[in-house]
Scaffold this active site. Structure first.
Site, mmCIF file in Angstrom:
data_model
loop_
_atom_site.group_PDB
_atom_site.id
_atom_site.type_symbol
_atom_site.label_atom_id
_atom_site.label_comp_id
_atom_site.label_asym_id
_atom_site.label_seq_id
_atom_site.Cartn_x
_atom_site.Cartn_y
_atom_site.Cartn_z
ATOM 1 N N GLY A 267 0.836 -1.202 0.000
ATOM 2 C CA GLY A 267 0.000 0.000 0.000
ATOM 3 C C GLY A 267 0.862 1.240 0.000
ATOM 4 N N ASP B 188 1.342 7.680 -2.544
ATOM 5 C CA ASP B 188 2.724 8.117 -2.414
ATOM 6 C C ASP B 188 3.464 7.141 -1.510
ATOM 7 O OD1 ASP B 188 4.848 9.645 -3.052
ATOM 8 O OD2 ASP B 188 4.576 11.074 -1.421
ATOM 9 N N ASP C 126 3.016 11.394 8.288
ATOM 10 C CA ASP C 126 3.164 10.357 7.248
ATOM 11 C C ASP C 126 1.877 10.196 6.430
ATOM 12 O OD1 ASP C 126 5.459 10.081 8.695
ATOM 13 O OD2 ASP C 126 5.280 7.934 9.033
ATOM 14 N N GLY C 127 1.220 11.293 6.120
ATOM 15 C CA GLY C 127 -0.001 11.223 5.300
ATOM 16 C C GLY C 127 -1.265 11.002 6.106
ATOM 17 N N ASP D 42 2.199 5.032 2.219
ATOM 18 C CA ASP D 42 2.847 5.379 3.484
ATOM 19 C C ASP D 42 1.868 5.283 4.653
ATOM 20 O OD1 ASP D 42 5.323 5.825 2.399
ATOM 21 O OD2 ASP D 42 5.028 7.969 2.105
HETATM 22 N N1 LIG Z 1 -10.084 -1.416 3.539
HETATM 23 C C1 LIG Z 1 -9.965 -0.123 3.751
HETATM 24 N N2 LIG Z 1 -10.969 0.726 3.496
HETATM 25 C C2 LIG Z 1 -10.843 2.045 3.675
HETATM 26 N N3 LIG Z 1 -9.719 2.646 4.112
HETATM 27 C C3 LIG Z 1 -8.672 1.862 4.377
HETATM 28 C C4 LIG Z 1 -8.734 0.444 4.209
HETATM 29 N N4 LIG Z 1 -7.538 -0.077 4.540
HETATM 30 C C5 LIG Z 1 -6.781 0.965 4.914
HETATM 31 N N5 LIG Z 1 -7.433 2.111 4.817
HETATM 32 C C6 LIG Z 1 -6.945 3.488 5.097
HETATM 33 O O1 LIG Z 1 -6.388 4.012 3.906
HETATM 34 C C7 LIG Z 1 -5.392 4.970 4.267
HETATM 35 C C8 LIG Z 1 -4.377 5.154 3.168
HETATM 36 O O2 LIG Z 1 -3.722 3.971 2.942
HETATM 37 P P1 LIG Z 1 -2.406 3.859 2.064
HETATM 38 O O3 LIG Z 1 -1.358 4.724 2.592
HETATM 39 O O4 LIG Z 1 -2.102 2.420 1.927
HETATM 40 O O5 LIG Z 1 -2.873 4.374 0.638
HETATM 41 P P2 LIG Z 1 -2.581 5.707 -0.144
HETATM 42 O O6 LIG Z 1 -3.460 5.711 -1.321
HETATM 43 O O7 LIG Z 1 -1.154 5.874 -0.423
HETATM 44 O O8 LIG Z 1 -3.044 6.812 0.811
HETATM 45 P P3 LIG Z 1 -2.227 8.012 1.421
HETATM 46 O O9 LIG Z 1 -1.694 8.800 0.281
HETATM 47 O O10 LIG Z 1 -3.262 8.727 2.216
HETATM 48 O O11 LIG Z 1 -1.148 7.418 2.290
HETATM 49 C C9 LIG Z 1 -4.807 4.428 5.540
HETATM 50 O O12 LIG Z 1 -4.625 5.493 6.413
HETATM 51 C C10 LIG Z 1 -5.844 3.480 6.095
HETATM 52 O O13 LIG Z 1 -6.364 3.961 7.315
#
Ligand SMILES: Nc1ncnc2c1ncn2[C@@H]1O[C@H](COP(=O)(O)OP(=O)(O)OP(=O)(O)O)[C@@H](O)[C@H]1O
Length: 419
Positions: A126, A160, A387-388, A128
């Site tokens: 996934g 990211d 961290d996002g 950050d």
């Molecule tokens: N099954 C899910 N449904 C909805 N949200 C989720 C689920 N699993 C994780 N998350 C949330 O999604 C958020 C972002 O996850 P992740 O960092 O893997 O993806 P991202 O697209 O890079 O997002 P970001 O740029 O916000 O970090 C996490 O903070 C987590 O709380």
């Protein structure tokens, strides 16, 4: 032949550590003072010693894989099952894969999982954000002293993945899988952001930020479902067009008092121009006692960044870095203060940042620190990004950011060590 002095000292230190019962300062998880850090041995060298015994090629490695199906363009499943899984299996990884079902699930998993069942670590598929959840889950355990050193692997599949790109130099999932198969660990500093009034602490590996970027992070959540990773661009533009003023009181403790720790000081002119009483005050009174070398900056700030590494965004063509001197294992944080307010100033900062010239701007201050206290003033957005992830503050929230007295570990070799 006698060993060089530096090496001799390091061996003595390691031998001392290995023969001593580990001394953890009991209050470190709640009162995360950087001074604790100085009381513990050098974890970096210990980690290096242990790493060498953990990289036998072909050995079976048992890991838990936590996959966020909602990351980035929602392609984590494809990334993992089609591009990565077979490589890992062939190189001896025994994996139990769990897909997150809700936000916060990864934290619950890492806080409750039997770590002995997965002695070789947790691999996050996934962005950050999911790595941050896993870290916070590990550090909320009763056995956090052990859990902090539990190896975390990253297969980048999010909006990211600045952490794995900056620290390990890996941008794509296939290279990340190959790095995992090669074995080894990279020690990394862990920082804590404490909301003082609420006594709540959140941990991070990349950066915490206040002001414009935290505001954009909050707004971007509204567009997560419709826009995916483009939500940051849209939220950034909207916030830029309705830019508020951000006022903060900032106290920071420089990393090397007495030495020239200010990497990019404000020019005198700008200093006078920008802050109401943003003078350097030596011997500030904190909690009733005088602590030397605290520096105070009060006034308007477009943004405040506290970086644990140099923060290279994995997306975009230019890959500019926000804190060029920051190292993930140097035992200090890098503070960047963007003084002032207004769209023109923000626009100039953004363009300069893209070209890595932002530190040349007269209203940008860059300093290596041990810790920093940040208080939003008036109507200023009182949340903070880590961290996002957005931490919501209330009313007169005061944030304190400092390093933990022990290091975490990322799975994969530090490219500096490979060189
Ligand atoms: N099954 C899910 N449904 C909805 N949200 C989720 C689920 N699993 C994780 N998350 C949330 O999604 C958020 C972002 O996850 P992740 O960092 O893997 O993806 P991202 O697209 O890079 O997002 P970001 O740029 O916000 O970090 C996490 O903070 C987590 O709380």
């Amino acid at each position: 032949m006698p060993l060089p002095r530096k090496l001799r000292k390091s061996i003595q230190r390691n031998a001392y550590f290995l023969t001593q019962k580990r001394k953890f300062v009991p209050h470190c998880s709640s009162d995360l003072s950087t001074s604790c850090r100085e009381e513990v041995p050098n974890y970096l060298s210990i980690n290096v010693l242990q790493d060498q015994s953990n990289t036998k090629p072909g050995a079976t490695r048992k890991v838990l894989v936590i996959l966020n199906p909602n990351s980035g363009f929602r392609s984590s499943r494809d990334v993992f099952y089609k591009k990565v899984q077979s490589t890992l299996k062939l190189s001896g990884f025994k994996m139990e894969v769990i897909e997150t079902a809700y936000a916060g699930h990864a934290k619950v998993l890492s806080s409750t999982v039997d770590l002995q069942k997965f002695p070789d670590g947790i691999i996050c598929v996934g962005g950050d954000g999911i790595v941050n959840e896993v870290l916070n889950g590990l550090l909320s355990r009763d056995d956090f002293e052990v859990a902090i050193r539990f190896p975390i692997g990253i297969i980048p599949a999010g909006s990211d993945n600045s952490l794995v790109w900056t620290v390990l130099g890996i941008r794509d999932p296939v290279s990340a899988a190959i790095a995992l198969t090669k074995g080894g660990f990279t020690p990394i500093d862990v920082f804590a952001v404490k909301w003082i009034q609420a006594g709540v602490t959140h941990f991070g590996l990349t950066a915490s930020y206040y002001g414009f970027v935290a505001d954009v992070l909050q707004l971007s959540e509204k567009f997560r479902v419709q826009l995916g990773p483009f939500r940051y661009v849209v939220a950034g533009l909207l916030k830029f067009l309705s830019l508020p003023q951000y006022r903060f009181e900032v106290d920071y403790l420089p990393a090397s008092p007495g030495r020239n720790s200010e990497l990019r000081p404000l020019t005198k002119k700008c200093h006078e121009q920008l802050s109401d009483d943003g003078k350097v005050r030596r011997g500030t009174q904190i909690n009733g006692r005088i602590e030397d070398n605290w520096v105070t900056r009060n006034g308007e700030f477009l943004g405040i960044f506290v970086c644990n590494h140099f923060c290279k965004p994995a997306q975009g063509l230019l890959s500019p870095v926000i804190a060029p001197k920051a190292q993930h294992d140097d035992g200090s944080l890098d503070l960047i203060l963007v003084h002032g307010s207004g769209r023109l100033r923000l626009f100039c900062f953004f363009i300069a940042y893209q070209l890595c010239w932002h530190l040349l701007l007269p209203y940008v201050e860059y300093v290596k620190i041990k810790k920093v206290k940040i208080r939003p003033v008036g109507n200023t957005h009182n949340g903070c990004g880590v961290d996002g992830e957005l931490l919501h503050g209330e009313d007169k929230a005061e944030w304190q950011c400092s390093l933990l007295p022990a290091q975490g570990r990322l799975l994969g070799q530090d490219p500096r060590a490979l060189k």
